[in-house]
Write a protein that holds these residues in place. Structure first.
Motif, PDB file in Angstrom:
ATOM      1  N   GLY A   1       0.800  -1.217   0.000  1.00  0.00           N
ATOM      2  CA  GLY A   1       0.000   0.000   0.000  1.00  0.00           C
ATOM      3  C   GLY A   1       0.833   1.268   0.000  1.00  0.00           C
ATOM      4  O   GLY A   1       2.064   1.237  -0.072  1.00  0.00           O
TER       5      GLY A   1
ATOM      6  N   LEU B   1      -7.978   7.516  10.518  1.00  0.00           N
ATOM      7  CA  LEU B   1      -7.560   6.116  10.427  1.00  0.00           C
ATOM      8  C   LEU B   1      -8.295   5.517   9.253  1.00  0.00           C
ATOM      9  O   LEU B   1      -9.515   5.654   9.159  1.00  0.00           O
ATOM     10  CB  LEU B   1      -7.973   5.340  11.671  1.00  0.00           C
ATOM     11  CG  LEU B   1      -7.307   5.659  12.997  1.00  0.00           C
ATOM     12  CD1 LEU B   1      -7.923   4.810  14.091  1.00  0.00           C
ATOM     13  CD2 LEU B   1      -5.823   5.359  12.917  1.00  0.00           C
ATOM     14  N   VAL B   2      -7.582   4.838   8.365  1.00  0.00           N
ATOM     15  CA  VAL B   2      -8.239   4.112   7.280  1.00  0.00           C
ATOM     16  C   VAL B   2      -7.969   2.639   7.547  1.00  0.00           C
ATOM     17  O   VAL B   2      -6.825   2.191   7.516  1.00  0.00           O
ATOM     18  CB  VAL B   2      -7.681   4.523   5.899  1.00  0.00           C
ATOM     19  CG1 VAL B   2      -8.458   3.827   4.801  1.00  0.00           C
ATOM     20  CG2 VAL B   2      -7.728   6.032   5.728  1.00  0.00           C
ATOM     21  N   VAL B   3      -9.039   1.908   7.827  1.00  0.00           N
ATOM     22  CA  VAL B   3      -8.905   0.513   8.241  1.00  0.00           C
ATOM     23  C   VAL B   3      -9.410  -0.402   7.147  1.00  0.00           C
ATOM     24  O   VAL B   3     -10.562  -0.275   6.702  1.00  0.00           O
ATOM     25  CB  VAL B   3      -9.716   0.265   9.538  1.00  0.00           C
ATOM     26  CG1 VAL B   3      -9.564  -1.179   9.980  1.00  0.00           C
ATOM     27  CG2 VAL B   3      -9.255   1.213  10.639  1.00  0.00           C
ATOM     28  N   PHE B   4      -8.545  -1.302   6.692  1.00  0.00           N
ATOM     29  CA  PHE B   4      -8.935  -2.321   5.717  1.00  0.00           C
ATOM     30  C   PHE B   4      -9.190  -3.605   6.481  1.00  0.00           C
ATOM     31  O   PHE B   4      -8.283  -4.106   7.153  1.00  0.00           O
ATOM     32  CB  PHE B   4      -7.823  -2.530   4.683  1.00  0.00           C
ATOM     33  CG  PHE B   4      -7.637  -1.338   3.808  1.00  0.00           C
ATOM     34  CD1 PHE B   4      -6.808  -0.295   4.192  1.00  0.00           C
ATOM     35  CD2 PHE B   4      -8.329  -1.228   2.606  1.00  0.00           C
ATOM     36  CE1 PHE B   4      -6.660   0.836   3.404  1.00  0.00           C
ATOM     37  CE2 PHE B   4      -8.185  -0.111   1.803  1.00  0.00           C
ATOM     38  CZ  PHE B   4      -7.356   0.926   2.198  1.00  0.00           C
ATOM     39  N   TYR B   5     -10.429  -4.110   6.392  1.00  0.00           N
ATOM     40  CA  TYR B   5     -10.722  -5.322   7.140  1.00  0.00           C
ATOM     41  C   TYR B   5     -11.314  -6.356   6.208  1.00  0.00           C
ATOM     42  O   TYR B   5     -11.705  -6.056   5.076  1.00  0.00           O
ATOM     43  CB  TYR B   5     -11.638  -5.019   8.335  1.00  0.00           C
ATOM     44  CG  TYR B   5     -12.968  -4.432   7.974  1.00  0.00           C
ATOM     45  CD1 TYR B   5     -13.097  -3.093   7.643  1.00  0.00           C
ATOM     46  CD2 TYR B   5     -14.113  -5.239   7.978  1.00  0.00           C
ATOM     47  CE1 TYR B   5     -14.335  -2.566   7.303  1.00  0.00           C
ATOM     48  CE2 TYR B   5     -15.344  -4.706   7.642  1.00  0.00           C
ATOM     49  CZ  TYR B   5     -15.452  -3.378   7.307  1.00  0.00           C
ATOM     50  OH  TYR B   5     -16.681  -2.861   6.982  1.00  0.00           O
ATOM     51  N   ARG B   6     -11.369  -7.579   6.711  1.00  0.00           N
ATOM     52  CA  ARG B   6     -11.681  -8.728   5.874  1.00  0.00           C
ATOM     53  C   ARG B   6     -13.083  -8.655   5.304  1.00  0.00           C
ATOM     54  O   ARG B   6     -13.301  -8.724   4.104  1.00  0.00           O
ATOM     55  CB  ARG B   6     -11.495  -9.978   6.732  1.00  0.00           C
ATOM     56  CG  ARG B   6     -11.617 -11.282   6.015  1.00  0.00           C
ATOM     57  CD  ARG B   6     -11.601 -12.413   7.031  1.00  0.00           C
ATOM     58  NE  ARG B   6     -12.797 -12.361   7.860  1.00  0.00           N
ATOM     59  CZ  ARG B   6     -12.973 -13.090   8.955  1.00  0.00           C
ATOM     60  NH1 ARG B   6     -12.007 -13.886   9.373  1.00  0.00           N
ATOM     61  NH2 ARG B   6     -14.075 -13.015   9.647  1.00  0.00           N
ATOM     62  N   SER B   7     -14.087  -8.547   6.176  1.00  0.00           N
ATOM     63  CA  SER B   7     -15.466  -8.486   5.705  1.00  0.00           C
ATOM     64  C   SER B   7     -16.388  -8.154   6.866  1.00  0.00           C
ATOM     65  O   SER B   7     -16.133  -8.552   8.002  1.00  0.00           O
ATOM     66  CB  SER B   7     -15.887  -9.834   5.104  1.00  0.00           C
ATOM     67  OG  SER B   7     -17.273  -9.809   4.749  1.00  0.00           O
TER      68      SER B   7
END
Lengths: 242, 51
Positions: free
Chosen positions: B10, B42-48
């Motif tokens: 990223g 905060l930018v949070v990438f999570y699974r689902s």
């Protein structure tokens, strides 16, 4: 940001009372464009990102980024505030303290309950009175550095402790260089809880150190604090689906 | 699972986080930087959210 559709996010947000924006990257175009696609995820879960958090400065630049090796391990809200943003959170778990040779020692977890997969920080704070210092590392043989250790509990996994910077210290007549702590010192240990149905745990924390004045050393000390931490049950355990 | 070099994933530290416009829960587009309105984020990438 996730690859879920808007409907799923609306339901999820409503169910858990989420007030911050949930962005729908259905099709994973943005996840791919940012280079975050988990290329090892095959159907039915193709399209998921590597799980991670970007901290942005006020000007929109990336201040820091944090990825987790497993989808199971996550920082808690307090962990994010304190360790990603450097903001002291107002609420912690129970504080236990003791005092030995006039050095006050306190310990607490950053929250009072754990859930499976959470990384919770243990903080140990020493308050060293003026005129005394405590040794840190590196340290010559025969002297006792500050150490913090969580007693073993099955499926509770401590990471390496984080120590603050020491000050250099020399004693007249001795060649050895010492590195010492003075005043208030905090040591932090990340602890990942990988157990379910563990109930309330009594976590034993062992703190050892040696305090000295400029001319003499007191006996090395070792003390044990017991921190209770309750279990917060998981909300549900759904299975992967497309 | 082969090891991933997380440090290189990223946008890089120090670089501007790219512009992102994606639908929010009401279906309307959310422009990440406009929504932030000059504040840290905060930018949070999570699974689902579904599983």
């Amino acid at each position: 940001m996730s690859y879920d559709g808007v409907e799923a996010l609306r339901g999820f947000g409503a169910k858990y009372g989420i007030s911050y924006p949930l962005l729908s990257d259905e099709g994973s175009a943005v996840i791919r464009a940012l280079g975050l696609l988990n290329e090892q995820a095959a159907e039915p879960i193709m399209g998921i990102p590597h799980p991670g958090t970007f901290v942005l400065n006020a000007d929109g630049s990336v201040r820091s980024k944090h990825f987790y090796p497993s989808y199971r391990e996550r920082d808690t809200g307090v962990g994010v505030l304190e360790h990603l943003l450097g903001v002291e959170a107002a609420v912690h778990g129970a504080i236990r303290d003791a005092s030995v040779e006039s050095v006050a020692v306190s310990a607490w977890f950053d929250k009072d309950s754990y859930a499976w997969g959470q990384r919770i920080w243990l903080t140990v704070e020493l308050d060293i009175p003026a005129g005394l210092h405590v040794y840190g590392r590196p340290i010559p043989d025969g002297y006792h550095p500050l150490e913090v250790e969580l007693e073993p509990i099955e499926r509770v996994l401590p990471g390496p402790p984080r120590f603050p910077e020491t000050k250099p210290f020399r004693i007249d007549g001795l060649d050895e260089a010492f590195h010492v702590y003075e005043g208030k010192v905090r040591v932090q240990v990340p602890v990942t809880f990988m157990l379910v149905d563990g109930g309330t745990l009594d976590a034993g924390v062992r703190v050892s150190f040696q305090a000295c004045t400029t001319t003499e050393c007191l006996a090395p000390q070792s003390l044990r604090l017991v921190l209770p931490i309750a279990e917060q049950p998981l909300v549900e355990r759904p299975q992967p689906r497309a | 699972m082969t090891d991933v070099d997380f440090a290189s994933l990223g946008p890089a530290v120090g670089e501007p986080f790219p512009g992102v416009i994606l639908p929010g829960v009401d279906g309307r587009p959310v422009d990440l930087h406009a929504d932030r309105a000059g504040r840290p984020a905060l930018v949070v990438f999570y699974r689902s959210a579904r599983w």
